[in-house]
Design a protein around this motif. Structure first.
Motif, short mmCIF file in Angstrom:
data_model
loop_
_atom_site.label_atom_id
_atom_site.label_comp_id
_atom_site.label_asym_id
_atom_site.label_seq_id
_atom_site.Cartn_x
_atom_site.Cartn_y
_atom_site.Cartn_z
N PHE A 25 6.52 -6.64 -3.09
CA PHE A 25 5.50 -5.93 -3.86
C PHE A 25 5.95 -4.52 -4.22
O PHE A 25 5.12 -3.68 -4.56
CB PHE A 25 4.19 -5.88 -3.08
CG PHE A 25 3.56 -7.22 -2.87
CD1 PHE A 25 2.66 -7.74 -3.78
CD2 PHE A 25 3.88 -7.98 -1.76
CE1 PHE A 25 2.09 -8.98 -3.59
CE2 PHE A 25 3.31 -9.22 -1.55
CZ PHE A 25 2.42 -9.73 -2.47
N GLY A 26 7.23 -4.23 -4.08
CA GLY A 26 7.73 -2.92 -4.44
C GLY A 26 7.75 -1.93 -3.30
O GLY A 26 7.87 -0.72 -3.54
N GLY A 27 7.62 -2.40 -2.06
CA GLY A 27 7.62 -1.50 -0.92
C GLY A 27 6.25 -1.39 -0.28
O GLY A 27 5.23 -1.85 -0.82
N GLU A 28 6.21 -0.78 0.90
CA GLU A 28 4.96 -0.68 1.64
C GLU A 28 3.95 0.23 0.96
O GLU A 28 2.75 -0.06 0.94
CB GLU A 28 5.25 -0.17 3.06
CG GLU A 28 6.06 -1.15 3.90
CD GLU A 28 6.37 -0.61 5.28
OE1 GLU A 28 6.82 -1.40 6.13
OE2 GLU A 28 6.16 0.61 5.50
N VAL A 29 4.42 1.33 0.39
CA VAL A 29 3.49 2.25 -0.29
C VAL A 29 2.87 1.57 -1.50
O VAL A 29 1.66 1.67 -1.74
CB VAL A 29 4.23 3.54 -0.69
CG1 VAL A 29 3.30 4.46 -1.47
CG2 VAL A 29 4.77 4.25 0.55
N ALA A 30 3.69 0.87 -2.28
CA ALA A 30 3.17 0.18 -3.46
C ALA A 30 2.20 -0.94 -3.06
O ALA A 30 1.18 -1.15 -3.72
CB ALA A 30 4.33 -0.39 -4.28
N LEU A 31 2.51 -1.65 -1.98
CA LEU A 31 1.61 -2.70 -1.52
C LEU A 31 0.27 -2.13 -1.09
O LEU A 31 -0.79 -2.66 -1.44
CB LEU A 31 2.26 -3.47 -0.37
CG LEU A 31 1.55 -4.72 0.16
CD1 LEU A 31 2.56 -5.72 0.71
CD2 LEU A 31 0.54 -4.40 1.25
N LEU A 32 0.30 -1.03 -0.32
CA LEU A 32 -0.94 -0.42 0.15
C LEU A 32 -1.76 0.12 -1.01
O LEU A 32 -2.99 -0.07 -1.07
CB LEU A 32 -0.61 0.69 1.15
CG LEU A 32 -1.81 1.42 1.77
CD1 LEU A 32 -2.71 0.45 2.51
CD2 LEU A 32 -1.33 2.52 2.71
N ASN A 33 -1.11 0.76 -1.96
CA ASN A 33 -1.83 1.28 -3.12
C ASN A 33 -2.43 0.16 -3.96
O ASN A 33 -3.54 0.29 -4.50
CB ASN A 33 -0.90 2.14 -3.98
CG ASN A 33 -0.47 3.42 -3.27
OD1 ASN A 33 -1.17 3.90 -2.37
ND2 ASN A 33 0.67 3.95 -3.64
N ASP A 34 -1.70 -0.95 -4.08
CA ASP A 34 -2.19 -2.06 -4.88
C ASP A 34 -3.42 -2.70 -4.26
O ASP A 34 -4.41 -2.99 -4.96
CB ASP A 34 -1.08 -3.10 -5.05
CG ASP A 34 -1.52 -4.27 -5.91
OD1 ASP A 34 -1.67 -4.10 -7.13
OD2 ASP A 34 -1.72 -5.37 -5.35
N ILE A 35 -3.41 -2.91 -2.96
CA ILE A 35 -4.54 -3.56 -2.32
C ILE A 35 -5.76 -2.65 -2.30
O ILE A 35 -6.90 -3.11 -2.50
CB ILE A 35 -4.16 -4.04 -0.89
CG1 ILE A 35 -5.23 -4.98 -0.35
CG2 ILE A 35 -3.96 -2.87 0.05
CD1 ILE A 35 -4.82 -5.66 0.94
N ILE A 36 -5.56 -1.33 -2.11
CA ILE A 36 -6.70 -0.40 -2.15
C ILE A 36 -7.26 -0.32 -3.57
O ILE A 36 -8.49 -0.28 -3.77
CB ILE A 36 -6.26 0.99 -1.65
CG1 ILE A 36 -5.85 0.93 -0.17
CG2 ILE A 36 -7.37 2.00 -1.85
CD1 ILE A 36 -6.96 0.54 0.77
N LYS A 37 -6.40 -0.34 -4.56
CA LYS A 37 -6.86 -0.28 -5.95
C LYS A 37 -7.67 -1.51 -6.31
O LYS A 37 -8.74 -1.40 -6.95
CB LYS A 37 -5.64 -0.14 -6.87
CG LYS A 37 -6.00 -0.16 -8.35
CD LYS A 37 -4.74 -0.13 -9.21
CE LYS A 37 -5.10 -0.25 -10.69
NZ LYS A 37 -3.89 -0.28 -11.55
#
Length: 547
Positions: free
Chosen positions: A153-165
């Motif tokens: 998903f593009g890394g942990e930061v990108a995954l976390l931002n995507d799920i919160i969004k």
């Protein structure tokens, strides 16, 4: 298929895609999602469906009956800013703000909501679990084991931002944290003042040092006792020797601290146990047509069958999950009567279900899982044997009927060695087994004689007749059944049937059966119970139909 970004198989398979050094360096990574206003937002979503615009300027609270008084157990952020405090009575809350929106607590609905959100999180990783240890009413949490999945998903930061969004777009307030241990992820998600954070591997102690002791998931009484001796932060607790800490405050304090720091392991059990034969597809743009879903399904099916062929296994049940952009999940299942590796047959069974499913919103994640498998046994078929060729087509017909009308709608029947009519036949679902047990030759010959005088259809439970008129010889002349008076033209009988002596006593009493035909040509199978006591009145029943 151009919209496919990447193909993600089961969690273990994604780990194999990495090198051994990368796996050792990465270690275990967990994501914790905290929903602080789950119950409030669930009621808000219900109210928004009832009316187009919901005016929540006055705030919302949830109350619960406790020892005869209604107590505030959850409130929205606006109500908290106004001055509504948890644990106070409803009267005190209304005194602060008379225009509050009041709702009753519903723990079952909250549990169903968080479980549905956990199923939705399966779009990121198969290992998802609900936080069962959460005791705070009104909020909830979800664990996600993202080990080996974040780079997809593009890394942990990108995954976390995507799920919160995505959760924010669905009107859910959520805060997340990623760490090596469940305890540190839980602590940062709850105590980081509403900011999601990714803790670097091995940096749990630095991230937890300034947090309060309540971040260790300790009981309130234990936190108060620790504060009395001057321990208010985790950094102060780390410097205390473990032995006196356990002797005075119990082993739970030491256990929670070691779990948060990664010294002791803490297991997280997933909500759903998945099969190792699972394939996943993530799309850049959502699709909403059945033809696109069929193409994706065909691609995933080839991957699943490839994994099964390597282990000499076949499909017995498949489940297709369609993750929609609005948070809903469409679940489609098919089951086969025999173990199969034929993709054409499976695709034909799923095509009808895909055509009938409701695709009102786009689908951006698709998963296919072989939930039931079995060892496949290949059978030699002779080309000049037409009966075996037709027998091979029978499973296809049964699969088509079963997946269209349901498993219980297609059944198989076979004879059983018993003289009791209720026990002379065995019935089971055709999809479970196509092998019909054969009766022995010695039993088959007398059974053939009896089948000539047996009805085509038996009533599941013998129906008692409303009335009956007998002639001098004790044979029925006419009878009443379902408020109809039926005149009898011919009678054949009686035929006395008794249960086997080794069966339970009074399984059914000895019966005298009669084959009767009415004036319209309809034939029935009637019986009279043979009673042991002469003082009792005998009863007549209808047990079957000949035509």
């Amino acid at each position: 298929m151009k919209k496919i970004v990447y193909f993600l198989q089961w969690y273990d398979y994604s780990l194999k895609m990495r090198t051994k050094q990368e796996q050792i360096k990465s270690g275990r990574r967990l994501l914790y999602l905290w929903f602080p206003y789950l119950s409030i937002e669930r009621h808000k979503r219900i109210e928004n469906k009832k009316r187009e615009k919901h005016n929540n300027l006055s705030g919302m609270i949830i109350v619960q009956d406790q020892t005869g008084r209604r107590v505030v157990v959850a409130s929205c952020s606006l109500a908290s800013q106004i001055g509504v405090m948890l644990g106070r009575s409803l009267e005190d809350a209304l005194a602060v703000c008379p225009n509050l929106s009041i709702f009753e607590i519903d723990l079952i609905a909250d549990q169903m909501t968080i479980e549905a959100l956990a199923d939705w999180c399966g779009r990121y990783t198969p290992l998802v679990a609900v936080d069962r240890e959460n005791t705070v009413i009104g909020d909830a949490g979800i664990w996600l084991d993202i080990t080996g999945c974040a780079h997809l998903f593009g890394g942990e930061v990108a995954l976390l931002n995507d799920i919160i969004k995505r959760l924010t777009e669905m009107s859910w307030t959520a805060f997340g944290a990623i760490s090596d241990t469940p305890g540190s992820a839980w602590a940062v998600a709850h105590c980081n003042k509403g900011v999601s954070q990714v803790i670097a591997p091995g940096e749990q102690q630095a991230a937890l040092s300034e947090l309060p002791l309540s971040a260790l998931r300790l009981p309130t009484d234990t936190v108060d006792d620790l504060s009395k001796v001057g321990l208010r932060k985790i950094s102060e607790l780390i410097s205390v020797p473990r032995a006196p800490l356990r002797a005075r405050f119990g082993k739970n304090v030491r256990l929670r601290l070691n779990q948060a720091l990664g010294i002791e392991k803490e297991s997280v059990s997933p909500q759903t146990l998945h099969s190792p034969y699972l394939a996943r597809l993530v799309l850049t743009d959502p699709v909403s047509t059945s033809e696109s879903i069929k193409q994706i399904f065909s691609h995933l099916l080839s991957q699943v069958i490839e994994m099964l062929v390597m282990r000499s296994l076949g499909i017995r049940q498949l489940r297709l999950n369609l993750y929609k952009i609005d948070g809903r999940i469409q679940d489609l299942k098919i089951r086969t009567s025999q173990v199969s590796q034929n993709s054409a047959i499976v695709l034909r069974l799923f095509s009808e279900k895909i055509d009938n499913c409701l695709l009102d919103t786009g689908v951006d994640v698709v998963t296919l899982e072989a939930t039931e498998t079995d060892v496949i046994q290949h059978k030699q078929v002779y080309l000049n044997n037409e009966s075996e060729t037709l027998q091979l087509r029978l499973p296809e017909l049964i699969d088509s009927l079963t997946n269209r009308f349901g498993v219980s709608s297609v059944t198989l029947h076979s004879l059983k060695e018993s003289y009791c009519p209720e026990r002379s036949e065995t019935k089971w679902n055709a999809v479970s087994n196509l092998e019909i047990p054969r009766t022995s030759g010695k039993v088959q010959r007398p059974l053939d004689c009896f089948l000539a005088v047996r009805p085509l259809r038996l009533v599941d439970t013998p129906e008692r007749l409303d009335s009956i008129l007998l002639c001098k010889r004790g044979r029925p002349k006419n009878f009443g059944w379902r408020h109809n008076n039926i005149q009898i033209r011919r009678v054949n009988g009686p035929e006395r049937i008794s249960p086997e002596w080794w069966c339970m006593e009074n399984y059914h009493l000895t019966r005298d059966y009669f084959r009767v035909e009415d004036i319209h040509g309809c034939r029935y199978w009637l019986f009279k119970e043979f009673l042991k006591k002469n003082s009792e009145t005998s009863h007549w029943y209808l047990h079957g139909f000949f035509a």
